[in-house]
Design an enzyme around this catalytic site. Structure first.
Site, PDB file in Angstrom:
ATOM      1  N   ASP A  32       0.854  -1.192   0.000  1.00 24.70           N
ATOM      2  CA  ASP A  32       0.000   0.000   0.000  1.00 24.70           C
ATOM      3  C   ASP A  32       0.893   1.246   0.000  1.00 24.70           C
ATOM      4  O   ASP A  32       1.887   1.314   0.720  1.00 24.70           O
ATOM      5  CB  ASP A  32      -0.893  -0.031   1.256  1.00 24.70           C
ATOM      6  CG  ASP A  32      -2.025   0.974   1.196  1.00 24.70           C
ATOM      7  OD1 ASP A  32      -3.181   0.554   1.263  1.00 24.70           O
ATOM      8  OD2 ASP A  32      -1.744   2.191   1.104  1.00 24.70           O
ATOM      9  N   ASN A  88     -13.026  -2.938   3.124  1.00 21.07           N
ATOM     10  CA  ASN A  88     -14.031  -1.885   3.196  1.00 21.07           C
ATOM     11  C   ASN A  88     -15.000  -1.942   2.008  1.00 21.07           C
ATOM     12  O   ASN A  88     -14.565  -2.150   0.871  1.00 21.07           O
ATOM     13  CB  ASN A  88     -13.344  -0.512   3.213  1.00 21.07           C
ATOM     14  CG  ASN A  88     -12.423  -0.348   4.414  1.00 21.07           C
ATOM     15  OD1 ASN A  88     -12.715  -0.830   5.502  1.00 21.07           O
ATOM     16  ND2 ASN A  88     -11.300   0.337   4.224  1.00 21.07           N
ATOM     17  N   GLN A  95     -14.384   2.829   2.073  1.00 22.64           N
ATOM     18  CA  GLN A  95     -13.830   2.447   0.764  1.00 22.64           C
ATOM     19  C   GLN A  95     -13.566   3.696  -0.065  1.00 22.64           C
ATOM     20  O   GLN A  95     -14.443   4.558  -0.203  1.00 22.64           O
ATOM     21  CB  GLN A  95     -14.797   1.519   0.004  1.00 22.64           C
ATOM     22  CG  GLN A  95     -14.189   0.994  -1.300  1.00 22.64           C
ATOM     23  CD  GLN A  95     -15.056  -0.042  -2.018  1.00 22.64           C
ATOM     24  OE1 GLN A  95     -16.220  -0.259  -1.669  1.00 22.64           O
ATOM     25  NE2 GLN A  95     -14.474  -0.673  -3.040  1.00 22.64           N
ATOM     26  N   HIS A 101     -10.606  -5.040  -2.771  1.00 27.79           N
ATOM     27  CA  HIS A 101      -9.259  -5.321  -2.262  1.00 27.79           C
ATOM     28  C   HIS A 101      -9.336  -5.702  -0.794  1.00 27.79           C
ATOM     29  O   HIS A 101     -10.259  -5.302  -0.090  1.00 27.79           O
ATOM     30  CB  HIS A 101      -8.317  -4.127  -2.461  1.00 27.79           C
ATOM     31  CG  HIS A 101      -8.851  -2.840  -1.925  1.00 27.79           C
ATOM     32  ND1 HIS A 101      -9.775  -2.080  -2.607  1.00 27.79           N
ATOM     33  CD2 HIS A 101      -8.605  -2.171  -0.776  1.00 27.79           C
ATOM     34  CE1 HIS A 101     -10.075  -0.999  -1.908  1.00 27.79           C
ATOM     35  NE2 HIS A 101      -9.386  -1.031  -0.776  1.00 27.79           N
ATOM     36  N   HIS A 103      -7.097  -5.495   2.670  1.00 31.99           N
ATOM     37  CA  HIS A 103      -5.928  -4.936   3.347  1.00 31.99           C
ATOM     38  C   HIS A 103      -5.316  -5.993   4.264  1.00 31.99           C
ATOM     39  O   HIS A 103      -6.034  -6.628   5.048  1.00 31.99           O
ATOM     40  CB  HIS A 103      -6.338  -3.764   4.254  1.00 31.99           C
ATOM     41  CG  HIS A 103      -6.846  -2.565   3.542  1.00 31.99           C
ATOM     42  ND1 HIS A 103      -6.053  -1.477   3.276  1.00 31.99           N
ATOM     43  CD2 HIS A 103      -8.079  -2.267   3.047  1.00 31.99           C
ATOM     44  CE1 HIS A 103      -6.780  -0.544   2.660  1.00 31.99           C
ATOM     45  NE2 HIS A 103      -8.001  -0.998   2.507  1.00 31.99           N
TER      46      HIS A 103
HETATM   47  P1  AMP Z   1      -9.818   1.661   0.817  1.00 36.12           P
HETATM   48  O1  AMP Z   1      -9.929   2.912   1.637  1.00 36.12           O
HETATM   49  O2  AMP Z   1     -10.201   0.413   1.564  1.00 36.12           O
HETATM   50  O3  AMP Z   1     -10.541   1.794  -0.502  1.00 36.12           O
HETATM   51  O4  AMP Z   1      -8.282   1.474   0.535  1.00 36.12           O
HETATM   52  C1  AMP Z   1      -7.605   2.036  -0.541  1.00 36.12           C
HETATM   53  C2  AMP Z   1      -6.136   1.879  -0.254  1.00 36.12           C
HETATM   54  O5  AMP Z   1      -5.441   1.966  -1.456  1.00 36.12           O
HETATM   55  C3  AMP Z   1      -5.554   2.941   0.700  1.00 36.12           C
HETATM   56  O6  AMP Z   1      -4.939   2.280   1.807  1.00 36.12           O
HETATM   57  C4  AMP Z   1      -4.538   3.660  -0.167  1.00 36.12           C
HETATM   58  O7  AMP Z   1      -3.380   4.036   0.557  1.00 36.12           O
HETATM   59  C5  AMP Z   1      -4.226   2.620  -1.226  1.00 36.12           C
HETATM   60  N1  AMP Z   1      -3.820   3.117  -2.520  1.00 36.12           N
HETATM   61  C6  AMP Z   1      -4.432   4.052  -3.275  1.00 36.12           C
HETATM   62  N2  AMP Z   1      -3.806   4.197  -4.456  1.00 36.12           N
HETATM   63  C7  AMP Z   1      -2.758   3.337  -4.449  1.00 36.12           C
HETATM   64  C8  AMP Z   1      -1.726   3.014  -5.374  1.00 36.12           C
HETATM   65  N3  AMP Z   1      -1.634   3.623  -6.551  1.00 36.12           N
HETATM   66  N4  AMP Z   1      -0.830   2.071  -5.029  1.00 36.12           N
HETATM   67  C9  AMP Z   1      -0.915   1.442  -3.827  1.00 36.12           C
HETATM   68  N5  AMP Z   1      -1.854   1.704  -2.910  1.00 36.12           N
HETATM   69  C10 AMP Z   1      -2.760   2.639  -3.211  1.00 36.12           C
END
Ligand code: AMP
Ligand code: ZN
Length: 135
Positions: A32, A88, A95, A101, A103
């Protein structure tokens, strides 16, 4: 199916570079970019699903199987003390990227990662209401 503007579709397909920890036919696991703790990773299916409401049960089950495999190996690699698995669904639940995805968040004794909530109370009324509706 691939959504043209979905960043996780592009990352999963390898069109955008990522720190990849694991890749197979169906999934890519990446670090992440905004980690909650050292080693925070994301399991991304290569196929686009909006979230858990949208994904089929078999793919979701294989994703969870991969989560077990990944945290087992990463606990060794990172020397962490435990793991949170977070997933999420929709904005109200946190989300922000609308491609399913999981985590994988390593936990270290004494870390300040905040994933908690304040415990409420299960009232008789609410309990009975839900149990009745679930029948
Ligand atoms: P969510 O809030 O569950 O949708 O999680 C999205 C996650 O994606 C967050 O923890 C971000 O830090 C991560 N994220 C967003 N863009 C990228 C990216 N380009 N590469 C890696 N992680 C990302
Ligand atoms: Zn996508």
């Amino acid at each position: 199916m691939k959504e043209r503007e979905c960043i996780f579709c592009k990352i999963a397909a390898g069109e955008i570079p990522s720190a990849t920890l694991h890749e197979d036919d169906e999934f890519r696991v990446i670090l992440d970019l905004g980690p909650a703790s050292k080693g925070h990773a994301l399991i991304l299916p290569k196929e686009h699903f909006r979230n858990l409401y949208d994904i089929d049960g078999e793919t979701a089950a294989r994703a969870m199987k991969l989560a077990k495999k990944m945290i087992t190996k990463m606990t060794d690699v990172l020397g962490c003390d435990g793991y949170n698995i977070v997933q999420n669904n929709e904005t109200c639940a946190g989300q922000t990227v609308f491609h399913f995805h999981i985590h994988l968040i390593p936990r270290y004794e004494g870390d300040q990662v905040g994933l908690g909530w304040q415990s409420g109370e299960l009232t008789e009324e609410v309990k009975n209401e839900i149990l009745k509706k679930m029948k």
